[in-house]
Write an enzyme that holds these catalytic residues in place. Sequence first.
Site, short mmCIF file in Angstrom:
data_model
loop_
_atom_site.label_atom_id
_atom_site.label_comp_id
_atom_site.label_asym_id
_atom_site.label_seq_id
_atom_site.Cartn_x
_atom_site.Cartn_y
_atom_site.Cartn_z
N TYR A 95 -0.42 4.60 10.60
CA TYR A 95 -0.68 3.62 11.65
C TYR A 95 0.57 3.51 12.51
O TYR A 95 1.70 3.46 11.99
CB TYR A 95 -0.94 2.23 11.04
N ARG B 276 0.84 -1.20 0.00
CA ARG B 276 0.00 0.00 0.00
C ARG B 276 0.88 1.26 0.00
O ARG B 276 2.09 1.18 0.19
CB ARG B 276 -0.92 0.00 1.24
N GLU C 42 -4.93 4.57 14.02
CA GLU C 42 -5.79 3.61 14.73
C GLU C 42 -6.48 4.18 15.96
O GLU C 42 -7.38 3.54 16.49
CB GLU C 42 -4.99 2.34 15.10
N LYS D 172 2.25 2.10 7.18
CA LYS D 172 2.74 1.31 8.32
C LYS D 172 3.56 2.18 9.28
O LYS D 172 4.08 3.23 8.90
CB LYS D 172 3.61 0.17 7.80
N ASP E 267 -4.94 -11.31 13.89
CA ASP E 267 -4.06 -10.21 14.31
C ASP E 267 -4.22 -9.90 15.80
O ASP E 267 -3.42 -9.18 16.37
CB ASP E 267 -4.28 -8.96 13.45
N HIS F 282 0.36 1.77 16.22
CA HIS F 282 0.23 0.61 17.13
C HIS F 282 1.37 0.59 18.13
O HIS F 282 2.18 -0.35 18.17
CB HIS F 282 0.17 -0.70 16.33
N1 LIG Z 1 -6.47 -10.31 9.50
C1 LIG Z 1 -6.62 -9.09 9.04
O1 LIG Z 1 -5.99 -8.71 8.05
C2 LIG Z 1 -7.56 -8.15 9.71
C3 LIG Z 1 -7.96 -6.96 9.07
C4 LIG Z 1 -8.90 -6.13 9.71
C5 LIG Z 1 -9.39 -6.48 10.97
N2 LIG Z 1 -8.95 -7.64 11.56
C6 LIG Z 1 -9.45 -8.10 12.87
O2 LIG Z 1 -10.77 -8.58 12.75
C7 LIG Z 1 -11.39 -8.56 14.03
C8 LIG Z 1 -12.76 -7.93 13.96
O3 LIG Z 1 -12.63 -6.56 13.66
P1 LIG Z 1 -13.90 -5.60 13.49
O4 LIG Z 1 -13.40 -4.32 12.92
O5 LIG Z 1 -15.02 -6.32 12.82
O6 LIG Z 1 -14.31 -5.36 15.03
P2 LIG Z 1 -15.75 -4.87 15.56
O7 LIG Z 1 -15.50 -4.30 16.91
O8 LIG Z 1 -16.42 -4.04 14.53
O9 LIG Z 1 -16.58 -6.23 15.68
C9 LIG Z 1 -16.30 -7.23 16.61
C10 LIG Z 1 -17.59 -7.91 16.99
O10 LIG Z 1 -17.28 -9.08 17.77
C11 LIG Z 1 -18.35 -9.26 18.67
N3 LIG Z 1 -17.97 -10.23 19.70
C12 LIG Z 1 -17.16 -10.07 20.77
N4 LIG Z 1 -17.08 -11.24 21.46
C13 LIG Z 1 -17.85 -12.15 20.79
C14 LIG Z 1 -18.17 -13.52 20.97
N5 LIG Z 1 -17.68 -14.22 22.02
N6 LIG Z 1 -18.98 -14.12 20.07
C15 LIG Z 1 -19.48 -13.44 19.02
N7 LIG Z 1 -19.22 -12.14 18.80
C16 LIG Z 1 -18.42 -11.50 19.67
C17 LIG Z 1 -18.62 -7.85 19.16
O11 LIG Z 1 -19.91 -7.74 19.77
C18 LIG Z 1 -18.53 -7.06 17.85
O12 LIG Z 1 -19.79 -6.91 17.22
C19 LIG Z 1 -10.40 -7.82 14.93
O13 LIG Z 1 -9.64 -8.75 15.65
C20 LIG Z 1 -9.55 -7.06 13.96
O14 LIG Z 1 -8.27 -6.74 14.52
C21 LIG Z 1 -8.05 -8.45 10.95
#
Ligand SMILES: NC(=O)c1ccc[n+]([C@@H]2O[C@H](COP(=O)([O-])OP(=O)(O)OC[C@H]3O[C@@H](n4cnc5c(N)ncnc54)[C@H](O)[C@@H]3O)[C@@H](O)[C@H]2O)c1
Length: 372
Positions: A94, A15, A118, A75, A270, A96
């Site tokens: 970002y 990016r 963030e 980054k 992550d 972190h």
């Molecule tokens: N791998 C990647 O490249 C990448 C990229 C972006 C985000 N992410 C990750 O994805 C994850 C989700 O991010 P997001 O932006 O959707 O967060 P978000 O806060 O919008 O959504 C998280 C949801 O999880 C729910 N939740 C919490 N505990 C729960 C459980 N036990 N059972 C069911 N639901 C539950 C919450 O109520 C919430 O609605 C984060 O860990 C974020 O860091 C990873």
Amino acid sequence: MKIGCPKEIKPQEFRVGMTPNAAQEAVARGHEVIIETNAGMGSGFDNDAYVAAGARIVDTAEEVFATADMIVKVKEPQAVERKMLREGQLLFTYLHLAPDPEQTHDLLASGCTAIAYETVTDSNGGLPLLAPMSEVAGRLAPQVGSWTLQKANGGRGVLMGGVPGVGPAKVVVIGGGVVGTHAAQVASGMGADVTVLDRSLPRLRYLDDVFGARFKNQYSTAGATAELIQTADMVIGAVLIPGAAAPKLITREQLSTMKPGAVLVDVAIDQGGCFETSKATTHADPIYEVDGVMHYCVANMPGAVARTSTIALGNATMPFMLALADKGWKQACQDDPHLMAGLNVHAGQLTYYAVGKALGIDVVSPTMVIKA
Ligand SMILES: NC(=O)c1ccc[n+]([C@@H]2O[C@H](COP(=O)([O-])OP(=O)(O)OC[C@H]3O[C@@H](n4cnc5c(N)ncnc54)[C@H](O)[C@@H]3O)[C@@H](O)[C@H]2O)c1
């Protein structure tokens, strides 16, 4: 203001901090934009596109850092980049910082002012500069999951939408936030039979109101998860508990209750991952198998679609970048408390409470440093 955008140097990062369109908007307001040569190539933006936007191309990152009043990146600055930051320079990217004491100390030592994407907030309690990457990862999850479901990749050999006379794949999405909602939208768009689990009733009500019968939703309990995964072809992990490691919602033992060749896509990797058997993988080698169940656990999913991700991030950062350039960081933060929430470091002082708590460093409130 002189706005500089270096080429990203973190491995596997394609990016870029500024799109040609963002550069053009800044130039139109009288700012000077300096881009390191080929900075946009990984996202499909060549030097000519930036020149047409009115930006100036320079040969090295050193020139960008030496010339610019504000550095715009993606980054966190790497060690070699941190050495080039100077007192009074503004850094917008970002960061972190909480798990990264080395970077924090270097930023404090540089004397720069650093605003972290963030921690910028919005009036709905969201994180507007994180949301675009969650949207990308969410929409990508069923796409990579459906590829993994193909027989040659170790999957069950099930087509997401089925065909006339053959039922669709069953997809369970755990977590109905930004990632989960976008994953459910795409999976149901591909014709799959989708159920979203969440622990937040307001969120489940929202999903029900907005998406109606397009996908089902259910309250998330260990029992509901255990039952649903037995018939699932794909499970997408999308939970987040802010400030905490992801809870482990599927144990290794439970894999034996799943269908052979079923697929787990752990987007929450992550944050440590929400399945016990998850371990972070890369785009070069994204999948592996445990007890007959395929796992996809890439920690930087948006990198796979760098062009879409760059444009999505640029759309979200541009208004803040322009406000910082037009007004200077102090006035811009004074005018917008959500941008002020992004201030992490100023002139050798830490200004973000959670980072200070995590690293045991004294914190000064952002309002104090702005008044000083
Ligand atoms: N791998 C990647 O490249 C990448 C990229 C972006 C985000 N992410 C990750 O994805 C994850 C989700 O991010 P997001 O932006 O959707 O967060 P978000 O806060 O919008 O959504 C998280 C949801 O999880 C729910 N939740 C919490 N505990 C729960 C459980 N036990 N059972 C069911 N639901 C539950 C919450 O109520 C919430 O609605 C984060 O860990 C974020 O860091 C990873």
